[in-house]
Design a protein around this motif. Structure first.
Motif, PDB file in Angstrom:
ATOM      1  N   THR A 178     -10.468  -7.245  -0.501  1.00 46.47           N
ATOM      2  CA  THR A 178     -11.305  -6.974   0.671  1.00 46.47           C
ATOM      3  C   THR A 178     -11.257  -5.515   1.108  1.00 46.47           C
ATOM      4  OG1 THR A 178      -9.520  -7.693   2.149  1.00 46.47           O
ATOM      5  CG2 THR A 178     -11.126  -9.352   1.468  1.00 46.47           C
ATOM      6  N   GLY A 179     -10.706  -4.640   0.276  1.00 41.51           N
ATOM      7  CA  GLY A 179     -10.856  -3.200   0.486  1.00 41.51           C
ATOM      8  C   GLY A 179      -9.801  -2.519   1.324  1.00 41.51           C
ATOM      9  N   GLY A 180      -8.720  -3.205   1.664  1.00 47.77           N
ATOM     10  CA  GLY A 180      -7.700  -2.602   2.514  1.00 47.77           C
ATOM     11  C   GLY A 180      -7.045  -1.372   1.920  1.00 47.77           C
ATOM     12  N   PHE A 181      -6.676  -1.447   0.639  1.00 46.76           N
ATOM     13  CA  PHE A 181      -6.030  -0.288   0.029  1.00 46.76           C
ATOM     14  C   PHE A 181      -6.998   0.867  -0.117  1.00 46.76           C
ATOM     15  CE2 PHE A 181      -4.665   2.147  -3.770  1.00 46.76           C
ATOM     16  CZ  PHE A 181      -3.543   2.733  -3.189  1.00 46.76           C
ATOM     17  N   LEU A 182      -8.259   0.578  -0.417  1.00 50.15           N
ATOM     18  CA  LEU A 182      -9.244   1.658  -0.525  1.00 50.15           C
ATOM     19  C   LEU A 182      -9.357   2.428   0.781  1.00 50.15           C
ATOM     20  CD1 LEU A 182     -12.096   0.008  -2.621  1.00 50.15           C
ATOM     21  CD2 LEU A 182     -10.770   2.033  -3.247  1.00 50.15           C
TER      22      LEU A 182
ATOM     23  N   HIS B 192       0.827  -1.207   0.000  1.00 46.03           N
ATOM     24  CA  HIS B 192       0.000   0.000   0.000  1.00 46.03           C
ATOM     25  C   HIS B 192       0.862   1.258   0.000  1.00 46.03           C
ATOM     26  CE1 HIS B 192      -3.513  -2.463   1.919  1.00 46.03           C
ATOM     27  NE2 HIS B 192      -3.215  -2.842   0.688  1.00 46.03           N
ATOM     28  N   GLY B 193       2.002   1.210   0.690  1.00 43.61           N
ATOM     29  CA  GLY B 193       2.924   2.340   0.668  1.00 43.61           C
ATOM     30  C   GLY B 193       3.484   2.601  -0.713  1.00 43.61           C
ATOM     31  N   HIS B 194       3.824   1.537  -1.445  1.00 44.16           N
ATOM     32  CA  HIS B 194       4.346   1.699  -2.810  1.00 44.16           C
ATOM     33  C   HIS B 194       3.279   2.273  -3.743  1.00 44.16           C
ATOM     34  CE1 HIS B 194       8.108  -0.070  -1.831  1.00 44.16           C
ATOM     35  NE2 HIS B 194       7.685  -1.318  -1.766  1.00 44.16           N
ATOM     36  N   LEU B 195       2.058   1.801  -3.603  1.00 38.70           N
ATOM     37  CA  LEU B 195       0.975   2.316  -4.447  1.00 38.70           C
ATOM     38  C   LEU B 195       0.729   3.793  -4.168  1.00 38.70           C
ATOM     39  CD1 LEU B 195      -1.585  -0.628  -4.103  1.00 38.70           C
ATOM     40  CD2 LEU B 195      -0.073  -0.194  -6.043  1.00 38.70           C
ATOM     41  N   GLU B 196       0.677   4.149  -2.886  1.00 30.29           N
ATOM     42  CA  GLU B 196       0.440   5.549  -2.524  1.00 30.29           C
ATOM     43  C   GLU B 196       1.574   6.444  -3.017  1.00 30.29           C
ATOM     44  OE1 GLU B 196       0.283   8.462   1.382  1.00 30.29           O
ATOM     45  OE2 GLU B 196       0.073   6.290   1.667  1.00 30.29           O
TER      46      GLU B 196
ATOM     47  N   THR C 271      -5.676   1.854  -9.944  1.00 25.38           N
ATOM     48  CA  THR C 271      -4.704   0.976  -9.296  1.00 25.38           C
ATOM     49  C   THR C 271      -5.203  -0.456  -9.419  1.00 25.38           C
ATOM     50  OG1 THR C 271      -5.784   1.230  -7.128  1.00 25.38           O
ATOM     51  CG2 THR C 271      -3.972   2.732  -7.650  1.00 25.38           C
ATOM     52  N   SER C 272      -4.262  -1.386  -9.477  1.00 25.97           N
ATOM     53  CA  SER C 272      -4.629  -2.803  -9.562  1.00 25.97           C
ATOM     54  C   SER C 272      -3.470  -3.613  -8.984  1.00 25.97           C
ATOM     55  CB  SER C 272      -4.901  -3.212 -11.010  1.00 25.97           C
ATOM     56  OG  SER C 272      -5.456  -4.505 -11.075  1.00 25.97           O
ATOM     57  N   ALA C 273      -3.645  -4.058  -7.743  1.00 19.43           N
ATOM     58  CA  ALA C 273      -2.552  -4.712  -7.014  1.00 19.43           C
ATOM     59  C   ALA C 273      -2.795  -6.211  -6.910  1.00 19.43           C
ATOM     60  CB  ALA C 273      -2.422  -4.100  -5.619  1.00 19.43           C
ATOM     61  N   ASP C 274      -1.872  -6.981  -7.474  1.00 21.45           N
ATOM     62  CA  ASP C 274      -1.915  -8.445  -7.397  1.00 21.45           C
ATOM     63  C   ASP C 274      -3.230  -8.984  -7.929  1.00 21.45           C
ATOM     64  OD1 ASP C 274       0.591  -8.272  -6.312  1.00 21.45           O
ATOM     65  OD2 ASP C 274      -0.074  -8.506  -4.238  1.00 21.45           O
TER      66      ASP C 274
END
Length: 254
Positions: free
Chosen positions: A49-53, A23-27, A105-108
């Motif tokens: 499950t919405g953690g990054f959101l 999440h730090g890298h995405l931000e 964004t699209s992570a994993d």
């Protein structure tokens, strides 16, 4: 993924070192791309499950973020955890208008889908001209293991492959880097040399001492990446690219 994996993800996403680093890298990638200081619209495609959101809404309160996921259980959990609009749908056929978002964004996620090029084309389509995409994928097919089987992976990636697929989908200003380099020897040992664990995937919180060690390694990598550098190896690949604001020109791959 299996329902148990989504429930496990919801339980550990706010605690495990990996998700804190991801999440730090995405931000950071969104901030470095510019434009986050003014209101905009963002999509987390394959939001799980919405953690990054939850993280990104708190960091950029002037932005309107929403999520999409294919699995009904993930959609339900993301709605509960993020408090934002979550749509059930496929990243290969996004239910949004052309040019609707300033950032995607699209992570994993891409390694789960049948047609990852189609998904990238959809990200490109729903971005406005000049909009930014940030993706994360697992690296190295030779690292395939029990973890990939447990989470229903279809592929792992090489860095050049990610660059090529982004370019083929129409993106420009492509930058990629590996990360998870310092833990890589441990990842290789766990997945290739030791017996598979009973927990199926590697998604779980470790002991406080182990979590602290991984977080220390992630801080070292983060300090390097914040200087605009890239890492030459790692178990994950982070990529940032833009939809061109004018007629597409040849893309320079790093």
């Amino acid at each position: 993924m299996e329902a148990d994996e989504y429930r496990k993800l919801a339980e550990v996403e706010d605690q495990m070192w990996y998700f804190a680093a991801l999440h730090g890298h995405l931000e950071r990638s969104l901030r470095n791309g510019g434009g986050m200081e003014r209101p905009g619209q963002g999509l987390d495609a394959g939001c799980g499950t919405g953690g990054f959101l939850r993280t990104i809404r708190a960091r950029f309160p002037d932005w309107r973020w929403q999520g999409l996921d294919y699995e009904p259980l993930a959609v339900e959990l993301a709605r509960q955890r993020s408090g934002t609009q979550i749509v059930q749908g496929s990243v290969e056929q996004l239910p949004y208008a052309d040019g609707e978002f300033d950032a995607v964004t699209s992570a994993d996620v891409l390694y789960h889908v049948d047609d990852d090029i189609r998904a990238l084309q959809e990200f490109h389509r729903v971005l406005r001209p000049g909009g930014m995409v940030v993706i994360n994928v697992p690296a190295y097919m030779w690292l395939w293991s029990y973890h990939d089987v447990a989470v229903h992976s279809r592929r792992r990636y090489g860095r050049t492959e990610v660059q090529r697929k982004l370019a083929d989908a129409g993106f420009a200003e492509i930058h990629t880097t590996f990360w998870n380099m310092l833990p890589l020897p441990l990842v290789v040992a766990r997945r290739k040399l030791w017996p598979a664990p009973k927990s199926a995937s590697d998604v779980h919180v470790f002991s406080p001492r182990v979590e602290a060690a991984f977080r220390w390694m992630m801080r070292r990598e983060d300090s390097w990446l914040r200087q605009g550098r890239s890492l030459p190896a790692g178990s994950s690949i982070l990529a940032v690219a833009r939809r061109a604001s004018h007629t597409r020109s040849p893309t320079k791959l790093d």
